[in-house]
Design an enzyme around this catalytic site. Structure first.
Site, PDB file in Angstrom:
ATOM      1  N   SER A 163       0.795  -1.230   0.000  1.00 12.88           N
ATOM      2  CA  SER A 163       0.000   0.000   0.000  1.00 12.88           C
ATOM      3  C   SER A 163       0.825   1.276   0.000  1.00 12.88           C
ATOM      4  O   SER A 163       0.264   2.374  -0.077  1.00 12.88           O
ATOM      5  CB  SER A 163      -0.938  -0.001   1.208  1.00 12.88           C
TER       6      SER A 163
ATOM      7  N   ASP B 280     -16.968   1.368  -0.243  1.00 13.46           N
ATOM      8  CA  ASP B 280     -16.121   0.231   0.154  1.00 13.46           C
ATOM      9  C   ASP B 280     -16.899  -0.669   1.099  1.00 13.46           C
ATOM     10  O   ASP B 280     -17.012  -0.383   2.292  1.00 13.46           O
ATOM     11  CB  ASP B 280     -14.851   0.756   0.842  1.00 13.46           C
TER      12      ASP B 280
END
Length: 646
Positions: free
Chosen positions: A327, A351
């Site tokens: 990430s 999400d």
């Protein structure tokens, strides 16, 4: 009756013999005169030169190797003189017996014998092989008294390289070793190979190798009168050698030590860069090794320990290791989305904790709220590290757009650092796959994993640190370098190795500020908040976790049940200070192999680096991240499967 004597005939024969003898003698003298004239008159100049050559020997004199200092002037590689005991292989018939006899005069240990035989094996053309190095004054005196017993064994004064800090910064410094056949071919390609006459040692790796021509200096020579037996009588003339130039590293050696201690026994790497100049402030690869082992020729036991260790201490992880960066890729993808018009700062992606693509579920990683993060904008996507946001974004951008945007930041290509052997890694594109997989096309499912730094992504930590420094420097590219300047040893004048910027990426400053603001909140309220509690400065960072092995579709990653070397890598990128309008002084990228969560294993090391470099002090022990904190998405089975299942 006896014949009467004929005196006249006898006189005739005598005169004839006398004349013949006179002619023969005269001819001999004439030949000698002609030969003498030829040698002494016609060939006088040639033979005079040969006689002088036989009488005078040219002895090369190598110069002192240049010193290596850190940015604050501390010497981290120097020279010292000492005696070695060497055996001339062509003059000693029974080498083993000679060594046994020598061991009764001065101590010769098993490692000395092993190193001696390894030198013979590795350097078959070497004439004089050291059996003992760095003799004490007492040992020199003992051998000198017994020297008559050992024809072919000589004491020689040598100049040795020494790395006084031992293992510290070994992957930056490298080491020197005896000149091999490969090195001779390398020397032949140098502009002035003659400067290496009489040279026995050369830089092998690190700056000792990449700056070899600067460090070596120029060889001088002495004209020495010798006897017919080859023994020196006197020195007739001397052309002095020139010492090598000194290297001023950009490395802060105290910071380097701090980082190496912070890693402890863990494997990994850290690179810290000054964004404005490209100076590498710390270049750490753990574990390290002691370069002093190699100066005299490493013995087989130590070589086996280093070469066969599962921790691979000789591997420069910062330069030669390639990894998926997890990430830590997300801030760059977010910047790409803004620059390419694929997202606005207030654009929202929902999400739910998973993303479906072509019948495959791409799950959110780490410890996440039930039902995912809900509505996520760009700022929040970085702070909480939403996987789903970047799954969707990667799909919208496409692999080739990602490739073209990331390439100027240095991903997937050599940065040009002044160390040899840098790997380029992989920044995938559809063209790259077709070239490496026999024309196979790129599948959409393979793009999804790129959004969280997985898939075919494979970069060096140096590339990641360089990209972070470029981001912190508002798109101005500075070539990273570990040597700040080259110093004249006489005048003390210094020449910068990278005096100006290497390029500039055209970026909208408002977009850079948006990314910086989100990265600041990562350290204030996001995944790295625990590591920066109480920091008197603002840091901008991003945690990351990268998968090492795949897991089954319906399986949940459980670190406690995974073998240590199969656990996820922990990553962290950051720069500071990051207050509005502030110019960052330091940017870094670090990786702890198999460390698990980036917030727990990697971010606390970054805090120590910033506290030391910005405040001049060591920070208190970092507080571990809460167990319910979502750090980073761990690549799931669906990510791994997209490589094969499309």
């Amino acid at each position: 009756m006896k014949p009467l004597r004929n005196p006249e005939r006898e006189v005739f024969y005598f005169r004839t013999r006398l004349l013949a003898a006179s002619v023969f003698v005269l001819a001999g003298f004439m030949l000698l005169l002609v030969r003498f004239t030829w040698l002494q008159v016609v060939r006088h100049a040639d033979f005079y030169a040969q006689a002088e050559q036989n009488r005078i020997s040219l002895v090369p004199v190598t110069g002192n190797r240049g010193l290596i200092k850190d940015r604050n002037g501390e010497i981290i590689a120097k020279n010292y003189s000492a005696y070695t005991l060497e055996i001339a292989m062509d003059q000693v018939k029974d080498v083993e017996r000679t060594i046994d006899e020598l061991s009764r005069v001065i101590p010769i240990e098993g490692r000395d014998r092993r190193r001696f035989h390894k030198l013979i094996e590795d350097y078959k053309r070497i004439d004089s092989v050291p059996i003992r190095t760095r003799l004490t004054d007492e040992e020199v005196a003992r051998f000198a008294a017994q020297k008559y017993r050992f024809p072919g064994v000589e004491l020689r004064a040598r100049l040795f390289r020494q790395y006084p800090l031992g293992e510290t910064a070994s992957h930056v410094l490298g080491y020197i070793g005896r000149v091999s056949t490969t090195d001779e071919e390398r020397i032949d390609r140098f502009p002035n190979p003659a400067d290496y006459n009489g040279t026995e040692y050369i830089g092998k790796i690190g700056v000792e190798s990449s700056y070899e021509e600067y460090l070596h200096g120029k060889t001088g020579f002495e004209q020495v009168e010798i006897t017919a037996g080859g023994h020196p009588v006197r020195t007739l003339s001397r052309t002095p050698s020139e010492p090598g130039q000194n290297l001023i590293l950009s490395i802060d050696i105290k910071l380097q030590k701090l980082v190496e201690q912070a890693f402890g026994d863990r494997r990994g790497a850290l690179i810290a860069i000054e964004p404005e100049s490209g100076d590498v402030l710390a270049f750490v690869s753990k574990p390290t090794f002691d370069p002093n082992f190699f100066v005299d020729g490493i013995d087989p036991l130590n070589w086996d320990n280093l070469n066969n260790s599962p921790d691979k201490p000789l591997l420069n992880r910062a330069l030669h290791g390639t990894y998926p960066i997890g990430s830590t890729y997300k801030p760059f993808l977010a910047l790409a989305a803004l620059e390419l018009g694929k997202r606005r700062p207030d654009s929202v992606t929902y999400d739910p904790g998973f993303f479906w693509y072509a019948g495959h579920e791409f799950r959110e990683g780490g410890h996440i709220p039930k039902g995912g993060y809900g509505a996520v904008d760009l700022h929040k996507s970085i702070v909480v590290s939403s996987d789903v946001y970047y799954y969707v974004l990667a799909n919208d951008l496409g692999v080739d757009a990602i490739h073209d945007f990331m390439q100027p930041f240095g991903f997937g290509q050599a940065t040009g650092i002044d160390l040899e052997g840098e790997l380029s890694g992989v920044l995938p594109s559809s063209e790259w796959k077709a070239r490496h997989f026999h024309g196979e096309k790129w599948y959409g499912g393979e793009t999804i994993s790129l959004g969280i730094g997985q898939g075919y992504n494979s970069f060096t930590l140096l590339q990641l640190a360089h990209a972070v420094a470029t981001l912190a420097n508002d798109g101005v590219v500075m070539t990273p370098h570990v040597v700040h300047a080259i110093e004249d040893p006489h005048a003390g004048e210094r020449r910068l190795t990278v005096p100006s910027q290497s390029g500039r990426i055209k970026l909208n400053q408002s977009n850079i500020d948006l990314i910086r603001s989100a990265m600041v909140d990562v350290c204030l309220s996001g995944t790295a908040r625990a590591a920066f509690v109480g920091a008197p400065y603002r840091a901008a960072g991003k945690t990351g976790t990268a998968q090492v092995v795949g897991i089954a579709q319906n399986e949940k990653y459980n670190e406690a049940k995974v073998e240590e070397r199969h656990r996820d890598h922990a990553l962290f990128i950051a720069f500071a200070p990051a207050e509005p309008g502030a110019k960052p002084k330091i940017a870094l990228a670090l990786l702890v192999e198999n460390g698990g969560w980036g917030a727990m294993a990697a971010a606390p090391i970054a805090r120590q680096v910033f506290d030391y470099y910005l405040l001049g002090k060591l920070p208190p022990p970092a507080t571990p991240a809460p167990s319910d904190e979502h750090d980073e998405p761990v690549a799931t089975a669906s990510e791994h499967d997209t490589r094969n299942k499309r």
